[in-house]
Design a protein around this motif. Structure first.
Motif, PDB file in Angstrom:
ATOM      1  N   GLY A   1       0.781  -1.145   0.234  1.00 20.06           N
ATOM      2  CA  GLY A   1      -0.082   0.013  -0.066  1.00 20.06           C
ATOM      3  C   GLY A   1       0.806   1.213  -0.031  1.00 20.06           C
ATOM      4  N   ARG A   2       0.118   2.178   0.496  1.00 23.13           N
ATOM      5  CA  ARG A   2       1.075   3.640   0.444  1.00 23.13           C
ATOM      6  C   ARG A   2       2.118   3.766   1.241  1.00 23.13           C
ATOM      7  N   GLY A   3       2.189   2.706   2.203  1.00 23.76           N
ATOM      8  CA  GLY A   3       3.262   2.586   2.960  1.00 23.76           C
ATOM      9  C   GLY A   3       4.648   2.091   2.282  1.00 23.76           C
TER      10      GLY A   3
ATOM     11  N   ALA B   1      -2.022  -4.722  -4.846  1.00 20.70           N
ATOM     12  CA  ALA B   1      -1.802  -3.414  -4.284  1.00 20.70           C
ATOM     13  C   ALA B   1      -3.298  -2.851  -3.780  1.00 20.70           C
ATOM     14  N   SER B   2      -3.170  -1.857  -2.802  1.00 26.38           N
ATOM     15  CA  SER B   2      -4.199  -1.204  -2.487  1.00 26.38           C
ATOM     16  C   SER B   2      -4.543  -0.202  -3.347  1.00 26.38           C
ATOM     17  N   ARG B   3      -5.557   0.523  -3.366  1.00 27.48           N
ATOM     18  CA  ARG B   3      -6.198   1.542  -4.301  1.00 27.48           C
ATOM     19  C   ARG B   3      -5.248   2.765  -4.031  1.00 27.48           C
TER      20      ARG B   3
ATOM     21  N   GLN C   1      -5.097  -4.154  -8.475  1.00 23.61           N
ATOM     22  CA  GLN C   1      -5.880  -3.605  -7.042  1.00 23.61           C
ATOM     23  C   GLN C   1      -6.658  -4.726  -6.325  1.00 23.61           C
ATOM     24  N   ILE C   2      -6.643  -4.683  -5.198  1.00 26.32           N
ATOM     25  CA  ILE C   2      -7.347  -5.432  -4.346  1.00 26.32           C
ATOM     26  C   ILE C   2      -8.446  -4.723  -3.753  1.00 26.32           C
ATOM     27  N   GLY C   3      -9.699  -5.000  -3.766  1.00 25.19           N
ATOM     28  CA  GLY C   3     -10.763  -4.464  -2.846  1.00 25.19           C
ATOM     29  C   GLY C   3     -12.005  -4.362  -3.702  1.00 25.19           C
ATOM     30  N   GLN C   4     -12.927  -3.380  -3.150  1.00 21.62           N
ATOM     31  CA  GLN C   4     -14.219  -3.080  -3.746  1.00 21.62           C
ATOM     32  C   GLN C   4     -14.254  -2.620  -5.089  1.00 21.62           C
ATOM     33  N   THR C   5     -13.391  -2.035  -5.572  1.00 24.68           N
ATOM     34  CA  THR C   5     -13.057  -1.368  -6.979  1.00 24.68           C
ATOM     35  C   THR C   5     -12.243  -2.114  -7.797  1.00 24.68           C
ATOM     36  N   GLY C   6     -11.477  -3.229  -7.221  1.00 27.72           N
ATOM     37  CA  GLY C   6     -10.595  -3.978  -7.949  1.00 27.72           C
ATOM     38  C   GLY C   6     -10.813  -5.562  -7.829  1.00 27.72           C
TER      39      GLY C   6
ATOM     40  N   ILE D   1      -0.437  -1.352   4.658  1.00 28.72           N
ATOM     41  CA  ILE D   1      -1.850  -1.134   4.092  1.00 28.72           C
ATOM     42  C   ILE D   1      -2.471  -0.883   5.345  1.00 28.72           C
ATOM     43  N   SER D   2      -3.261   0.093   5.507  1.00 29.71           N
ATOM     44  CA  SER D   2      -4.144   0.578   6.655  1.00 29.71           C
ATOM     45  C   SER D   2      -5.349  -0.380   7.013  1.00 29.71           C
ATOM     46  N   GLY D   3      -5.908  -0.885   5.984  1.00 27.57           N
ATOM     47  CA  GLY D   3      -7.064  -1.720   6.188  1.00 27.57           C
ATOM     48  C   GLY D   3      -8.452  -1.163   6.037  1.00 27.57           C
TER      49      GLY D   3
ATOM     50  N   ILE E   1     -11.937  -0.320   4.721  1.00 32.13           N
ATOM     51  CA  ILE E   1     -13.173  -1.320   4.635  1.00 32.13           C
ATOM     52  C   ILE E   1     -13.191  -1.565   3.029  1.00 32.13           C
ATOM     53  N   GLN E   2     -12.940  -0.676   2.196  1.00 31.97           N
ATOM     54  CA  GLN E   2     -13.043  -1.195   0.755  1.00 31.97           C
ATOM     55  C   GLN E   2     -11.643  -2.036   0.402  1.00 31.97           C
ATOM     56  N   HIS E   3     -10.645  -1.905   1.056  1.00 37.31           N
ATOM     57  CA  HIS E   3      -9.534  -2.898   0.776  1.00 37.31           C
ATOM     58  C   HIS E   3      -9.992  -4.319   1.371  1.00 37.31           C
TER      59      HIS E   3
ATOM     60  N   ILE F   1       1.535  -6.041   8.181  1.00 38.49           N
ATOM     61  CA  ILE F   1       2.804  -5.636   8.690  1.00 38.49           C
ATOM     62  C   ILE F   1       2.612  -4.266   8.477  1.00 38.49           C
ATOM     63  N   ASN F   2       2.686  -3.435   9.493  1.00 37.46           N
ATOM     64  CA  ASN F   2       2.514  -2.034   9.434  1.00 37.46           C
ATOM     65  C   ASN F   2       3.094  -1.231  10.844  1.00 37.46           C
ATOM     66  N   LYS F   3       3.818  -0.156  10.573  1.00 35.55           N
ATOM     67  CA  LYS F   3       4.365   0.326  11.682  1.00 35.55           C
ATOM     68  C   LYS F   3       3.634   0.911  12.673  1.00 35.55           C
TER      69      LYS F   3
HETATM   70  C1  LIG Z   1     -15.601   4.000  -3.577  1.00 36.58           C
HETATM   71  C2  LIG Z   1     -14.389   3.800  -3.116  1.00 36.58           C
HETATM   72  C3  LIG Z   1     -13.759   2.522  -3.314  1.00 36.58           C
HETATM   73  C4  LIG Z   1     -12.620   2.217  -3.049  1.00 36.58           C
HETATM   74  N1  LIG Z   1     -12.163   1.058  -3.592  1.00 36.58           N
HETATM   75  C5  LIG Z   1     -10.935   0.488  -3.024  1.00 36.58           C
HETATM   76  C6  LIG Z   1     -10.401  -0.691  -3.370  1.00 36.58           C
HETATM   77  O1  LIG Z   1     -10.772  -1.559  -4.283  1.00 36.58           O
HETATM   78  N2  LIG Z   1      -9.088  -0.989  -2.893  1.00 36.58           N
HETATM   79  C7  LIG Z   1      -8.381  -0.249  -1.694  1.00 36.58           C
HETATM   80  O2  LIG Z   1      -7.281  -0.744  -1.252  1.00 36.58           O
HETATM   81  N3  LIG Z   1      -8.930   1.096  -1.320  1.00 36.58           N
HETATM   82  C8  LIG Z   1     -10.285   1.395  -1.780  1.00 36.58           C
HETATM   83  N4  LIG Z   1     -10.545   2.750  -1.685  1.00 36.58           N
HETATM   84  C9  LIG Z   1      -9.692   3.440  -0.833  1.00 36.58           C
HETATM   85  C10 LIG Z   1      -9.742   3.164   0.651  1.00 36.58           C
HETATM   86  O3  LIG Z   1     -10.631   3.717   1.097  1.00 36.58           O
HETATM   87  C11 LIG Z   1      -8.235   3.504   1.263  1.00 36.58           C
HETATM   88  O4  LIG Z   1      -7.907   4.904   0.877  1.00 36.58           O
HETATM   89  C12 LIG Z   1      -7.253   2.812   0.720  1.00 36.58           C
HETATM   90  O5  LIG Z   1      -7.146   1.454   0.843  1.00 36.58           O
HETATM   91  C13 LIG Z   1      -5.793   3.125   1.493  1.00 36.58           C
HETATM   92  O6  LIG Z   1      -4.478   2.491   0.914  1.00 36.58           O
HETATM   93  P1  LIG Z   1      -3.430   2.310   1.808  1.00 36.58           P
HETATM   94  O7  LIG Z   1      -4.036   1.616   3.099  1.00 36.58           O
HETATM   95  O8  LIG Z   1      -2.306   1.847   1.021  1.00 36.58           O
HETATM   96  O9  LIG Z   1      -2.950   3.762   2.305  1.00 36.58           O
HETATM   97  P2  LIG Z   1      -3.108   4.368   3.895  1.00 36.58           P
HETATM   98  O10 LIG Z   1      -4.433   4.279   4.274  1.00 36.58           O
HETATM   99  O11 LIG Z   1      -2.382   5.793   3.447  1.00 36.58           O
HETATM  100  O12 LIG Z   1      -2.185   3.563   4.750  1.00 36.58           O
HETATM  101  C14 LIG Z   1      -0.788   3.354   4.567  1.00 36.58           C
HETATM  102  C15 LIG Z   1      -0.403   2.427   5.709  1.00 36.58           C
HETATM  103  O13 LIG Z   1       0.900   2.170   5.796  1.00 36.58           O
HETATM  104  C16 LIG Z   1       1.499   2.437   6.852  1.00 36.58           C
HETATM  105  N5  LIG Z   1       3.008   2.495   6.764  1.00 36.58           N
HETATM  106  C17 LIG Z   1       3.556   3.694   6.278  1.00 36.58           C
HETATM  107  N6  LIG Z   1       4.902   3.471   6.121  1.00 36.58           N
HETATM  108  C18 LIG Z   1       4.998   2.325   6.509  1.00 36.58           C
HETATM  109  C19 LIG Z   1       6.112   1.508   6.859  1.00 36.58           C
HETATM  110  N7  LIG Z   1       7.679   1.900   6.667  1.00 36.58           N
HETATM  111  N8  LIG Z   1       6.301   0.422   7.292  1.00 36.58           N
HETATM  112  C20 LIG Z   1       5.167  -0.394   7.726  1.00 36.58           C
HETATM  113  N9  LIG Z   1       3.883   0.308   7.560  1.00 36.58           N
HETATM  114  C21 LIG Z   1       3.798   1.706   6.997  1.00 36.58           C
HETATM  115  C22 LIG Z   1       0.817   3.267   7.716  1.00 36.58           C
HETATM  116  O14 LIG Z   1       0.788   3.261   9.101  1.00 36.58           O
HETATM  117  C23 LIG Z   1      -0.843   3.128   7.171  1.00 36.58           C
HETATM  118  O15 LIG Z   1      -1.162   2.217   7.854  1.00 36.58           O
HETATM  119  C24 LIG Z   1     -11.726   2.851  -1.917  1.00 36.58           C
HETATM  120  C25 LIG Z   1     -12.470   4.182  -1.450  1.00 36.58           C
HETATM  121  C26 LIG Z   1     -13.750   4.489  -1.864  1.00 36.58           C
HETATM  122  C27 LIG Z   1     -14.238   5.754  -1.510  1.00 36.58           C
END
Ligand SMILES: Cc1cc2nc3c(=O)[nH]c(=O)nc-3n(C[C@H](O)[C@H](O)[C@H](O)COP(=O)(O)OP(=O)(O)OC[C@H]3O[C@@H](n4cnc5c(N)ncnc54)[C@H](O)[C@@H]3O)c2cc1C
Length: 330
Positions: free
Chosen positions: A215-217, A240-242, A255-260, A273-275, A277-279, A292-294
Motif C-alpha cells: 500500500g501507500r506505506g 496493491a491497495s487503491r 488492485q485488491i478491494g471493492q473497486t478492484g 496497508i491501513s485496512g 473497509i474497501q480494501h 505488517i504495519n508500523k
Molecule cells: C468508493 C471507494 C472505493 C474504494 N475501493 C478501494 C479498493 O478497491 N481497494 C483499496 O485498497 N482501497 C479502495 N478505496 C480506498 C480506501 O478507502 C483507502 O483509501 C485505501 O485502501 C488506502 O490505501 P493504503 O492502506 O495503501 O493507504 P493508507 O490508508 O494511507 O495506509 C498506509 C499505511 O501504511 C503504513 N505505513 C507507512 N509507512 C510504513 C512503513 N515504513 N512500514 C510499515 N507500514 C507503514 C501506515 O501506518 C498506514 O497504515 C476505495 C475508496 C472509495 C471511497
C-alpha cells in the motif's frame, strides 16, 4: 440438458481452462450429484484444444458445449451474452455457474438480465435445500454474509476463486462434445488496439495461493521490488491497495478491494496497508491474514490472524531471507 448444472469455462486464451474452472466444475458436479442432474461445461472460445477438453471431462463435465468462433476473443460482453442466452434458452439448464473473473462477472450479470433470472454474485458457499439452491455471499463490503435463494430458474451464480474445492480429477473420464449452432451477433464494436500486458512471471492474482500486497506505506513504485523479491521466494502474486494504484505505482489489474479484484488466497500478507473497509472487501475471506504495519493502531490488525508492528522496509527483506532458508532446508 434440462436439469444440468453448467460451468462456464474460464481459459487462458491459449486453449487451456484455468484452475478456477476446476473449482466451478467441482461445485457443479457436487450439486448436480445431489440434485440428480449432471455437470456440463460451456466453453466460449476462439481456440479450444484437445488437452483443454480432456481437462473439462476429468474435472467432471459429462458434456461440453463448445462454441468456437473468432468473434469470441478477445472477450466482449455484447458478443458473449446473446450466445449464452440463446444456448441457455434452448437447453434450459437448472443452474449456470461462473467464476468471479473480470469477464465472467460481467457476462453473467448481462445474462441474468437477458434471461430475467436471479444472480448470486461473488458467492462463497452453495447448498441445496430441498428443491432450492441457497447461496451465501458477502454484503456491505464483506461485513455481513447474506443467504439468498431464487424464486425461479435458472439459478445464476458467480463463485469467488480459491473458496470452493477444485474437482477431484477423474483420470481417463470422457465428455460428449457438442458444437451447437448459435447465431453470432453482428459486430457492434471494433477492436482498435490490443496491448499485451507484460507478464510479471509471478502467479495470477485471483488464482494465487499466496498474495503479497503493498500500500501507500511502500512510498513509491520502485519499492515494490522488495515485495516482488519476497513473492518470488514463496511463489506469491503481488497485489496493491487503491492508494498505490491511484498513485500510479501499480496497474489497476493488481488492485485488491471493492473497486478492484476479489481474492481468497490461503495466505495474504499486507505491507503498509491501513485496512480500509474497501480494501478488506477484496481480501477478508483469505484463509490466513498477516499484516505488517508500523502503526499498532492500524485497522488491518483487527482482522489479521498475525500482525507484525514494524517497518516494512526491514520486515519484508527479513521475511524473504528467512523463508528462503526454510524452503532450502525442506
Ligand atoms: C468508493 C471507494 C472505493 C474504494 N475501493 C478501494 C479498493 O478497491 N481497494 C483499496 O485498497 N482501497 C479502495 N478505496 C480506498 C480506501 O478507502 C483507502 O483509501 C485505501 O485502501 C488506502 O490505501 P493504503 O492502506 O495503501 O493507504 P493508507 O490508508 O494511507 O495506509 C498506509 C499505511 O501504511 C503504513 N505505513 C507507512 N509507512 C510504513 C512503513 N515504513 N512500514 C510499515 N507500514 C507503514 C501506515 O501506518 C498506514 O497504515 C476505495 C475508496 C472509495 C471511497
Amino acid at each position: 440438458m434440462a436439469g444440468a448444472f453448467w460451468a462456464i469455462v474460464e481459459d487462458d486464451r491459449q486453449g487451456n481452462p484455468k484452475k478456477v474452472t476446476a473449482e466451478v466444475l467441482g461445485e457443479a458436479t457436487r450439486l448436480a450429484g445431489q440434485a440428480g442432474g449432471q455437470a456440463e461445461a460451456v466453453w466460449l472460445t476462439d481456440k479450444a484444444s484437445e488437452a483443454g477438453l480432456k481437462y473439462l471431462a476429468e474435472w467432471g463435465a459429462k458434456r461440453v458445449w463448445l462454441v468456437e468462433n473468432a468473434a469470441l476473443a478477445p472477450y466482449r460482453g455484447e458478443v458473449w451474452t446473446p450466445v449464452l442466452a440463446e444456448l441457455a434458452t434452448k437447453e434450459s439448464p437448472k443452474a449456470i455457474l461462473g467464476a468471479v473473473t473480470s469477464r465472467q462477472r460481467e457476462a453473467l450479470a448481462r445474462l441474468a438480465a437477458r434471461l430475467g433470472a436471479g444472480l448470486a454474485a461473488d458467492s462463497v458457499a452453495l447448498t441445496l435445500q430441498g428443491d432450492s439452491l441457497v447461496a451465501t455471499r458477502p454484503v456491505y463490503a464483506g461485513k455481513l454474509l447474506a443467504k439468498m435463494t431464487w424464486s425461479k430458474g435458472p439459478w445464476l451464480v458467480t463463485l469467488r476463486p480459491n473458496v470452493f474445492k477444485p474437482a477431484d480429477e477423474q483420470a481417463g473420464a470422457t465428455a460428449a462434445v457438442e458444437r451447437p449452432s448459435v447465431s453470432m451477433p453482428g459486430e457492434q464494436m471494433k477492436l482498435a488496439e490490443r496491448r499485451e500486458e507484460v507478464s510479471t512471471g509471478l502467479p495470477e492474482l485471483a488464482e494465487a495461493e499466496i498474495v503479497v500486497s503493498g500500500g501507500r506505506g511502500l512510498k513509491g513504485p520502485e519499492n515494490f521490488v522488495i515485495l516482488e523479491e519476497l513473492a518470488k521466494v514463496i511463489g506469491a502474486a503481488v497485489g496493491a491497495s487503491r492508494a498505490a494504484v491511484d498513485a500510479g505505482w501499480r496497474p489497476h489489474r493488481f488492485q485488491i478491494g471493492q473497486t478492484g479484484r476479489t481474492i481468497s488466497p490461503k495466505l495474504y500478507l499486507g505491507f503498509g496497508i491501513s485496512g480500509a473497509i474497501q480494501h478488506l472487501a477484496g481480501m477478508r475471506t483469505s484463509k490466513v491474514i498477516c499484516a505488517i504495519n508500523k502503526d499498532p493502531e492500524a485497522p488491518i490488525f483487527k482482522i489479521a490472524d498475525y500482525g507484525i508492528v514494524g517497518d516494512l522496509f526491514e520486515v519484508a527483506p527479513a521475511l524473504a531471507t528467512e523463508f528462503k532458508k526454510l524452503l532450502e532446508k525442506s
